[in-house]
Design a protein around this motif. Structure first.
Motif, PDB file in Angstrom:
ATOM      1  N   THR A   2       1.098  -1.165   0.117  1.00  0.00           N
ATOM      2  CA  THR A   2      -0.019  -0.290   0.206  1.00  0.00           C
ATOM      3  C   THR A   2       0.454   1.394   0.145  1.00  0.00           C
ATOM      4  OG1 THR A   2      -0.152  -0.757   2.424  1.00  0.00           O
ATOM      5  CG2 THR A   2      -1.805  -1.275   1.225  1.00  0.00           C
ATOM      6  N   ASP A   3       0.508   2.119   0.013  1.00  0.00           N
ATOM      7  CA  ASP A   3       0.588   3.994  -0.607  1.00  0.00           C
ATOM      8  C   ASP A   3       1.195   4.418   0.681  1.00  0.00           C
ATOM      9  OD1 ASP A   3       1.004   3.445  -3.043  1.00  0.00           O
ATOM     10  OD2 ASP A   3      -0.513   4.622  -3.898  1.00  0.00           O
ATOM     11  N   ARG A  89       2.086   7.615 -11.421  1.00  0.00           N
ATOM     12  CA  ARG A  89       0.433   7.146 -10.368  1.00  0.00           C
ATOM     13  C   ARG A  89      -0.371   5.744 -10.397  1.00  0.00           C
ATOM     14  NH1 ARG A  89       3.109   8.715  -7.029  1.00  0.00           N
ATOM     15  NH2 ARG A  89       1.093   8.915  -5.486  1.00  0.00           N
ATOM     16  N   LYS A  91      -2.387   2.730 -10.308  1.00  0.00           N
ATOM     17  CA  LYS A  91      -2.858   1.556  -8.709  1.00  0.00           C
ATOM     18  C   LYS A  91      -1.316   0.257  -8.462  1.00  0.00           C
ATOM     19  CE  LYS A  91      -6.520   0.177  -6.861  1.00  0.00           C
ATOM     20  NZ  LYS A  91      -8.386   0.506  -6.651  1.00  0.00           N
ATOM     21  N   SER A  94       2.655   2.582  -7.143  1.00  0.00           N
ATOM     22  CA  SER A  94       2.858   4.578  -6.606  1.00  0.00           C
ATOM     23  C   SER A  94       3.930   4.462  -5.290  1.00  0.00           C
ATOM     24  CB  SER A  94       1.845   5.231  -6.400  1.00  0.00           C
ATOM     25  OG  SER A  94       0.909   5.039  -5.234  1.00  0.00           O
TER      26      SER A  94
END
Length: 625
Positions: A2-3, A89, A91, A94
């Motif tokens: 996850t970012d 960016r 998905k 990133s």
């Protein structure tokens, strides 16, 4: 993955001090399309034949199976593609570019371009012209060029434009020539600026995920290291260095290095443990005695450089004859280790006693030399230590029974030093551990790793102690330190003696690894390490006052000439060029001490709450007297 939300870090500089614009005017959609097309073409080209003959190293003649430099180009292309998708960016990707900057894509694209074009040019030069380059090679050259041009058209974070009336004192008398000033200003406008971009705080991740990240990074680093060391051809190793250098730059621009530093600071003990385990795994990750020998020598030189770091990095004393203490320890150990050529051939101390003998001998010489000379400062001290180094080499050359007493056998040295045996484990014999075979140099590597860990602990404890703070105070201003009540002579003598004893400890292992001890290596400058110039360059290049800096500096300065045999004749020239570049662009070293980094960049505005990137051996808050 996850970012990581970028909400905890403020911008270090106002928006007016940085600009984001492309080098080539092109619509953003077109720039992204060219970038992705270039990356795809570069990757696809590695599966084509680049030359028709196997005379070029790496066998680039096979279609459908990359080899040699094609593999390195493939890796560069894949990394550039992933960074581009992350910067755009996409998905799920990133997190690869937490700074959200296209600078990372530009750096990796430049590295891929350099590697690809170097390969094509090397094929043409070594095989006799461009006729020896197959269409696949031209496709790779065009694809990497498209990739680079595409990134130049992306918005790039750059330094602000400077006013026309800005004065450049560093140009000296050339500052009066408008043409030179204009060219210099144009070059400065090309500089990138990504060190102050906002990134997310990885310390908010689950602690187990943080530790898993540290483990994965060390595992990948070990794999990359063993791949480079196992490279047999100069051409492939040059391509490897290009991708590594630009890859590190790209990771820095992406903000990943800053995030990893935050993770290591949050998990210091765990990181240290994983680092030790990775070092232990090195001889198991490759099964070649030559590469194990490289590892032994790197640890020996790195350990000696750590000892010199006490004298130069912490105390600020320029010692140009430090390698002599390594020689004292080596000769002392050789005399008491049972060599048939020793004047005490019937004496064979166990390793621990021989190590203490080498340390004690180096300590005594350090005190004897330091006591009358440490009242000097600056260049005068440097000249005296240089003289001591030469006196030691000349003295051991003359202790041959003809020009002087027979102690060291003169130029012939002390040979046939027996291998060590520790608790019945003979380091000279191969040993089976499961499915792995540890040879002679692998055994000595593990022994030297233990000694290096001990020296690191001694260094860190001494640097963080009261005497360590006194060393730093003397380095900053000896007159002020003396006025504050510090006995500068006593403190400097302790630093000199401790540094000498650590070099002597490394010398005891060095004597057994090489089977013999001769006078030639122990000089100020020579064709091969160890020598004082090499050790001093390792400390300055790696980062004075840090733990990992001198070890990294010694590894680079030893490994690169070893792998690139053609530059060994120009080793001193290379040292000089490296020091000039490091003093000009990064005077604090590759891995800077936090305090010294603040001193060299005192005009830079720091991100609130962010600590500068570096090795915090001596805390800045307690670095005074």
């Amino acid at each position: 993955m996850t970012d990581i939300p970028a909400v905890t870090t403020l911008a270090a500089t106002p928006p007016a001090t940085r600009r984001t614009e492309p080098f080539i005017p092109l619509p953003l959609t077109a720039a992204r399309a060219v970038t992705l097309l270039g990356a795809a073409v570069t990757i696809a080209s590695t599966f084509l034949s680049w030359t028709y003959t196997t005379d070029f190293p790496g066998d680039l003649t096979v279609t459908g199976y990359p080899g040699g430099l094609q593999v390195i180009t493939l890796i560069g292309g894949i990394l550039a593609l992933l960074l581009a998708l992350a910067a755009f960016r996409v998905k799920g990707l990133s997190w690869l570019v937490p700074s959200r900057s296209n600078n990372a894509v530009l750096a990796m694209a430049l590295g891929t371009l350099a590697t690809t074009w170097y390969t094509v040019i090397a094929i043409a030069e070594e095989l006799g012209g461009l006729a020896n380059v197959d269409p696949g090679g031209f496709v790779a050259a065009i694809g990497s060029l498209l990739l680079f041009l595409g990134t130049l058209a992306l918005p790039i974070d750059r330094q602000p434009e400077e006013d026309d009336d800005t004065e450049y004192y560093e140009l000296g008398r050339f500052a009066e020539t408008s043409l030179i000033v204009s060219a210099y200003r144009a070059l400065r406008s090309l500089r990138l600026n990504h060190s102050d971009l906002r990134i997310g705080d990885p310390r908010k991740l689950n602690p187990w995920l943080q530790r898993l990240t540290v483990v994965v990074v060390f595992a990948v680093g070990l794999k990359i290291l063993t791949f480079g060391i196992a490279t047999d051809y100069t051409e492939i190793f040059i391509g490897y260095l290009l991708v590594i250098a630009f890859g590190v730059w790209a990771l820095s621009a992406a903000g990943l290095l800053r995030q990893f530093q935050q993770l290591t600071q949050e998990n210091r003990r765990f990181t240290a443990a994983v680092g030790v385990l990775a070092a232990i795994a090195y001889p198991f990750a490759q099964n070649n005695e030559h590469w194990a020998n490289l590892g032994v020598n790197i640890l020996i030189f790195g350990t000696v450089a750590l000892g010199l770091n006490i004298v130069v990095g912490l105390t600020g004393l320029l010692d140009l004859g430090y390698v002599a203490f390594l020689g004292v320890g080596a000769y002392a150990a050789a005399l008491v280790s049972g060599s048939a050529f020793s004047v005490w051939s019937g004496v064979q101390f166990p390793f621990w006693a021989a190590a203490l003998t080498g340390m004690a001998a180096a300590l005594v010489f350090g005190v004897l030399i330091g006591a009358p000379t440490l009242r000097l400062r600056g260049d005068y001290l440097a000249i005296v230590t240089l003289g001591f180094g030469e006196i030691f080499r000349i003295a051991v050359n003359n202790l041959d029974g003809v020009s002087g007493p027979k102690v060291t056998n003169g130029p012939n040295g002390i040979s046939q030093i027996p291998d060590l045996s520790i608790f019945g484990y003979n380091l000279g014999n191969p040993h089976e551990i499961g499915s792995f075979t540890l040879g002679r140099f692998a055994n000595y590597y593990l022994l030297m790793l233990v000694i290096t860990i001990i020296v690191v602990l001694i260094f860190t404890r001494a640097a963080d102690s009261r005497i360590g703070r006194s060393w730093v105070a003397i380095r900053e201003d000896e007159t002020a330190a003396t006025a504050m009540g510090i006995n500068s002579f006593r403190v400097k003598l302790i630093a000199f003696a401790l540094g000498a004893s650590l070099a002597g400890l490394a010398g005891t292992v060095s004597a057994h690894v090489t089977y013999s001890v001769v006078p030639n290596p122990y000089q100020f400058a020579g064709s091969s390490p160890p020598n004082s110039a090499f050790l001093l360059a390792a400390v300055v290049l790696g980062g004075m006052g840090t733990v990992s800096g001198p070890i990294l500096g010694a590894a680079l300065l030893y490994l690169i000439p070893e792998k690139l045999g053609f530059i060994q004749r120009y080793e001193l020239l290379g040292f000089g060029i490296a020091l000039i570049l490091i003093m000009r662009f990064r005077p604090e070293g590759i891995i800077p001490n936090r305090r010294r980094q603040l001193e060299f960049h005192e005009d830079d505005t720091l991100i609130p709450g962010q600590r500068p990137l570096g090795d915090d051996t001596v805390p800045a808050s307690t670095a005074g007297a």
